[in-house]
Design a protein around this motif. Sequence first.
Motif, PDB file in Angstrom:
ATOM      1  N   VAL A   1      94.636  52.196 131.634  1.00  0.00           N
ATOM      2  CA  VAL A   1      93.279  52.316 131.085  1.00  0.00           C
ATOM      3  C   VAL A   1      93.305  53.178 129.831  1.00  0.00           C
ATOM      4  O   VAL A   1      92.724  52.821 128.794  1.00  0.00           O
ATOM      5  CB  VAL A   1      92.321  52.917 132.140  1.00  0.00           C
ATOM      6  N   LEU A   2      93.971  54.328 129.919  1.00  0.00           N
ATOM      7  CA  LEU A   2      94.017  55.234 128.773  1.00  0.00           C
ATOM      8  C   LEU A   2      94.664  54.561 127.565  1.00  0.00           C
ATOM      9  O   LEU A   2      94.211  54.720 126.426  1.00  0.00           O
ATOM     10  CB  LEU A   2      94.781  56.508 129.152  1.00  0.00           C
ATOM     11  N   ALA A   3      95.719  53.791 127.816  1.00  0.00           N
ATOM     12  CA  ALA A   3      96.406  53.111 126.721  1.00  0.00           C
ATOM     13  C   ALA A   3      95.494  52.104 126.028  1.00  0.00           C
ATOM     14  O   ALA A   3      95.619  51.875 124.813  1.00  0.00           O
ATOM     15  CB  ALA A   3      97.665  52.419 127.245  1.00  0.00           C
ATOM     16  N   ASP A   4      94.587  51.509 126.778  1.00  0.00           N
ATOM     17  CA  ASP A   4      93.647  50.555 126.184  1.00  0.00           C
ATOM     18  C   ASP A   4      92.789  51.208 125.105  1.00  0.00           C
ATOM     19  O   ASP A   4      92.235  50.513 124.233  1.00  0.00           O
ATOM     20  CB  ASP A   4      92.737  49.961 127.262  1.00  0.00           C
ATOM     21  N   TYR A   5      92.658  52.544 125.188  1.00  0.00           N
ATOM     22  CA  TYR A   5      91.813  53.271 124.231  1.00  0.00           C
ATOM     23  C   TYR A   5      92.632  54.250 123.391  1.00  0.00           C
ATOM     24  O   TYR A   5      92.081  55.195 122.820  1.00  0.00           O
ATOM     25  CB  TYR A   5      90.698  54.001 124.990  1.00  0.00           C
TER      26      TYR A   5
ATOM     27  N   ALA B   1      97.184  67.098 140.072  1.00  0.00           N
ATOM     28  CA  ALA B   1      95.914  67.762 140.345  1.00  0.00           C
ATOM     29  C   ALA B   1      94.767  66.800 140.611  1.00  0.00           C
ATOM     30  O   ALA B   1      93.772  67.190 141.238  1.00  0.00           O
ATOM     31  CB  ALA B   1      95.548  68.677 139.174  1.00  0.00           C
ATOM     32  N   ASN B   2      94.886  65.543 140.169  1.00  0.00           N
ATOM     33  CA  ASN B   2      93.713  64.669 140.181  1.00  0.00           C
ATOM     34  C   ASN B   2      93.840  63.399 141.012  1.00  0.00           C
ATOM     35  O   ASN B   2      92.842  62.695 141.191  1.00  0.00           O
ATOM     36  CB  ASN B   2      93.344  64.292 138.741  1.00  0.00           C
ATOM     37  N   THR B   3      95.021  63.082 141.531  1.00  0.00           N
ATOM     38  CA  THR B   3      95.170  61.836 142.288  1.00  0.00           C
ATOM     39  C   THR B   3      94.227  61.781 143.484  1.00  0.00           C
ATOM     40  O   THR B   3      93.640  60.735 143.777  1.00  0.00           O
ATOM     41  CB  THR B   3      96.629  61.647 142.731  1.00  0.00           C
ATOM     42  N   SER B   4      94.060  62.902 144.173  1.00  0.00           N
ATOM     43  CA  SER B   4      93.191  62.895 145.353  1.00  0.00           C
ATOM     44  C   SER B   4      91.729  62.673 145.008  1.00  0.00           C
ATOM     45  O   SER B   4      90.919  62.410 145.895  1.00  0.00           O
ATOM     46  CB  SER B   4      93.350  64.204 146.135  1.00  0.00           C
ATOM     47  N   TYR B   5      91.380  62.772 143.725  1.00  0.00           N
ATOM     48  CA  TYR B   5      90.008  62.544 143.300  1.00  0.00           C
ATOM     49  C   TYR B   5      89.798  61.119 142.801  1.00  0.00           C
ATOM     50  O   TYR B   5      88.736  60.791 142.263  1.00  0.00           O
ATOM     51  CB  TYR B   5      89.617  63.568 142.234  1.00  0.00           C
ATOM     52  N   GLY B   6      90.822  60.277 142.967  1.00  0.00           N
ATOM     53  CA  GLY B   6      90.676  58.860 142.718  1.00  0.00           C
ATOM     54  C   GLY B   6      90.542  58.479 141.256  1.00  0.00           C
ATOM     55  O   GLY B   6      90.929  59.219 140.347  1.00  0.00           O
ATOM     56  N   ALA B   7      89.975  57.300 141.044  1.00  0.00           N
ATOM     57  CA  ALA B   7      89.856  56.744 139.701  1.00  0.00           C
ATOM     58  C   ALA B   7      89.111  57.678 138.760  1.00  0.00           C
ATOM     59  O   ALA B   7      89.569  57.958 137.640  1.00  0.00           O
ATOM     60  CB  ALA B   7      89.140  55.396 139.770  1.00  0.00           C
ATOM     61  N   ASN B   8      87.977  58.187 139.201  1.00  0.00           N
ATOM     62  CA  ASN B   8      87.173  59.023 138.326  1.00  0.00           C
ATOM     63  C   ASN B   8      87.907  60.295 137.937  1.00  0.00           C
ATOM     64  O   ASN B   8      87.865  60.732 136.782  1.00  0.00           O
ATOM     65  CB  ASN B   8      85.832  59.357 138.989  1.00  0.00           C
ATOM     66  N   GLY B   9      88.596  60.904 138.904  1.00  0.00           N
ATOM     67  CA  GLY B   9      89.315  62.138 138.615  1.00  0.00           C
ATOM     68  C   GLY B   9      90.430  61.936 137.613  1.00  0.00           C
ATOM     69  O   GLY B   9      90.600  62.735 136.675  1.00  0.00           O
ATOM     70  N   LEU B  10      91.200  60.873 137.782  1.00  0.00           N
ATOM     71  CA  LEU B  10      92.315  60.609 136.872  1.00  0.00           C
ATOM     72  C   LEU B  10      91.824  60.228 135.478  1.00  0.00           C
ATOM     73  O   LEU B  10      92.379  60.686 134.466  1.00  0.00           O
ATOM     74  CB  LEU B  10      93.191  59.499 137.445  1.00  0.00           C
ATOM     75  N   ILE B  11      90.799  59.395 135.410  1.00  0.00           N
ATOM     76  CA  ILE B  11      90.287  58.967 134.113  1.00  0.00           C
ATOM     77  C   ILE B  11      89.686  60.145 133.350  1.00  0.00           C
ATOM     78  O   ILE B  11      89.939  60.334 132.148  1.00  0.00           O
ATOM     79  CB  ILE B  11      89.256  57.839 134.294  1.00  0.00           C
ATOM     80  N   LYS B  12      88.895  60.959 134.031  1.00  0.00           N
ATOM     81  CA  LYS B  12      88.303  62.124 133.369  1.00  0.00           C
ATOM     82  C   LYS B  12      89.380  63.087 132.895  1.00  0.00           C
ATOM     83  O   LYS B  12      89.275  63.677 131.810  1.00  0.00           O
ATOM     84  CB  LYS B  12      87.337  62.828 134.321  1.00  0.00           C
ATOM     85  N   ALA B  13      90.441  63.251 133.702  1.00  0.00           N
ATOM     86  CA  ALA B  13      91.534  64.142 133.300  1.00  0.00           C
ATOM     87  C   ALA B  13      92.202  63.619 132.034  1.00  0.00           C
ATOM     88  O   ALA B  13      92.570  64.408 131.148  1.00  0.00           O
ATOM     89  CB  ALA B  13      92.551  64.264 134.431  1.00  0.00           C
TER      90      ALA B  13
ATOM     91  N   GLY C   1      89.612  63.906 129.073  1.00  0.00           N
ATOM     92  CA  GLY C   1      89.023  65.223 128.837  1.00  0.00           C
ATOM     93  C   GLY C   1      87.517  65.079 128.906  1.00  0.00           C
ATOM     94  O   GLY C   1      86.897  65.372 129.921  1.00  0.00           O
ATOM     95  N   THR C   2      86.934  64.606 127.851  1.00  0.00           N
ATOM     96  CA  THR C   2      85.515  64.233 127.828  1.00  0.00           C
ATOM     97  C   THR C   2      85.435  62.752 127.463  1.00  0.00           C
ATOM     98  O   THR C   2      85.952  62.340 126.423  1.00  0.00           O
ATOM     99  CB  THR C   2      84.733  65.060 126.791  1.00  0.00           C
ATOM    100  N   ILE C   3      84.836  61.976 128.337  1.00  0.00           N
ATOM    101  CA  ILE C   3      84.722  60.546 128.069  1.00  0.00           C
ATOM    102  C   ILE C   3      83.766  60.326 126.900  1.00  0.00           C
ATOM    103  O   ILE C   3      82.630  60.818 126.928  1.00  0.00           O
ATOM    104  CB  ILE C   3      84.237  59.793 129.318  1.00  0.00           C
ATOM    105  N   PRO C   4      84.191  59.627 125.865  1.00  0.00           N
ATOM    106  CA  PRO C   4      83.316  59.398 124.701  1.00  0.00           C
ATOM    107  C   PRO C   4      82.009  58.709 125.108  1.00  0.00           C
ATOM    108  O   PRO C   4      81.969  57.900 126.037  1.00  0.00           O
ATOM    109  CB  PRO C   4      84.166  58.487 123.799  1.00  0.00           C
TER     110      PRO C   4
ATOM    111  N   LEU D   1      85.082  51.837 132.890  1.00  0.00           N
ATOM    112  CA  LEU D   1      86.418  52.434 132.939  1.00  0.00           C
ATOM    113  C   LEU D   1      86.952  52.441 134.364  1.00  0.00           C
ATOM    114  O   LEU D   1      88.121  52.130 134.608  1.00  0.00           O
ATOM    115  CB  LEU D   1      86.382  53.861 132.386  1.00  0.00           C
ATOM    116  N   ARG D   2      86.089  52.785 135.310  1.00  0.00           N
ATOM    117  CA  ARG D   2      86.511  52.796 136.718  1.00  0.00           C
ATOM    118  C   ARG D   2      86.893  51.389 137.168  1.00  0.00           C
ATOM    119  O   ARG D   2      87.876  51.207 137.889  1.00  0.00           O
ATOM    120  CB  ARG D   2      85.389  53.353 137.600  1.00  0.00           C
TER     121      ARG D   2
END
Length: 237
Positions: free
Chosen positions: A30-34, A46-58, A61-64, A72-73
């Motif tokens: 997903v990140l590579a797409d952007y 630190a973020n795998t246990s928080y799932g898709a949202n946690g990893l994407i937000k990490a 940083g701040t989602i544009p 994104l999810r």
Amino acid sequence: MGYRIDAVLFDLDGTLLDTAPDMARAANRVLADYDVQPLTAAQIQANTSYGANGLIKAGFGTIPAHLNPTHLRQQFLDYYHDEICLKTSMYSGIDTLLSYLNKNKVPWGIMTNKPEFLTQRLLPYFPVLSEAEVVVCGDTLDKAKPHPDPLWHACQLLNIPPESCLYVGDIEKDMIAARAARMPGAVAGWGYIGDEHHPDLWQAQAILPEPAALIPILEQHNRNESAFFNQSCCTQK
């Protein structure tokens, strides 16, 4: 008055399975797409246990503002679904623990915030996990952890009162959910957490260094019912 631990419920990601490699790969796609840099090892941990949202937000940083978090999810879920178990593995010692529970006829199940369609796609790769007596997912009900409803629902399916069911999970939200459900909680210390997360402050009844560490605790507790868990935190709903 004493009570027994008659069933065990487990979180999935970071508790039963190390899903980080496959979830991180999906997030990095997903990140590579952007044109965003891939996640670092520390961010993945630190973020795998928080799932898709946690990893994407990490990763962002701040989602544009021009990007839709829901979109994104969904991208993440699509990528993850396609390659859900290339490098995912069961944590060492889980098979021993589950064998003990099965041998001693202790009912056990899975209560995860992972969506059902992904959970049901992943579990067949690990036949022992398909033996779970109940599987409750993040979208089984209209509420997910840390709300207690999914844990209560799992207990109802097992026909076990919450105060007699132990929940094992690897993040603070799992212990918050356990307390809200009035059931004892134990931290999976082998998962993605580190000392910097201060699990000693999560008000869990135990921090387990390895899966097999739960076995003597269950044996001792059920021989001397009130010796281990603090019953004041385990009042039935």
